[in-house]
Design an enzyme around this catalytic site. Sequence first.
Site: not given
Length: 227
Positions: A143, A199, A202, A216, A220
């Site tokens: 997949h 992240c 960032c 966070h 974002e």
Amino acid sequence: MLSSSVHRAFQSRDALGAYIKAPESSPGIIYYTEDFVAIADRYPKSSVHLLLLPRDPSKYRLHPFEAFEDAEFLAKVQAETQKLRKIAASELRRIYGKFSVLENARLEAMDADPPPDELPIGRDWEQEIMCGVHAHPSMNHLHIHIISKDRYSPCLKHRKHYNSFATPFFVPINDMPLGPHDPRRHPGREGYLQQDLKCWRCGANFDNKFTKLKDHLSQEFESWKCS
């Protein structure tokens, strides 16, 4: 819904086989052809998360690194992946277009009377979509993930979920075939799933603090969808 006999035949890590075997009676189907089935992931790890399932019985039980050594098959999968990527991008535009500043000119043109002959391009939502496979898939049937970048979903529940899409554990379909010495062939040795939580947008490092990362990511997400 899936017939009970098909459902019983495909359990646990084989669950995707039911969609390949009987797409006409399966839930969450986007489309299917003789060669492929496209579905919405039942446990999405982003706000848009689709799966492409090849139906070639000589390939669908292979590890992706092995299956994509076949250049003809790989080209076919890449072309179909791009088709599904466009569908995913259209879904992002449908859901979030009204929030995005990059869509303002396009939306204003659509509301104009009369509308212009050609609409502004607007935000390139295809650039917000990742397409690839996991270096060590969790399901037995081949997949390909077509997934938005945001990683904003209640189904994203722990470090491995996140790092499976935020480290080289996630291998872009256009990177195939991998070279024989590519480190991504050895995800366990490389420790991708155990890496610090960073992240995707960032680069902030949350070490192993998943709850803080999730908080966070919510912030974002709001910034991302409005950009």
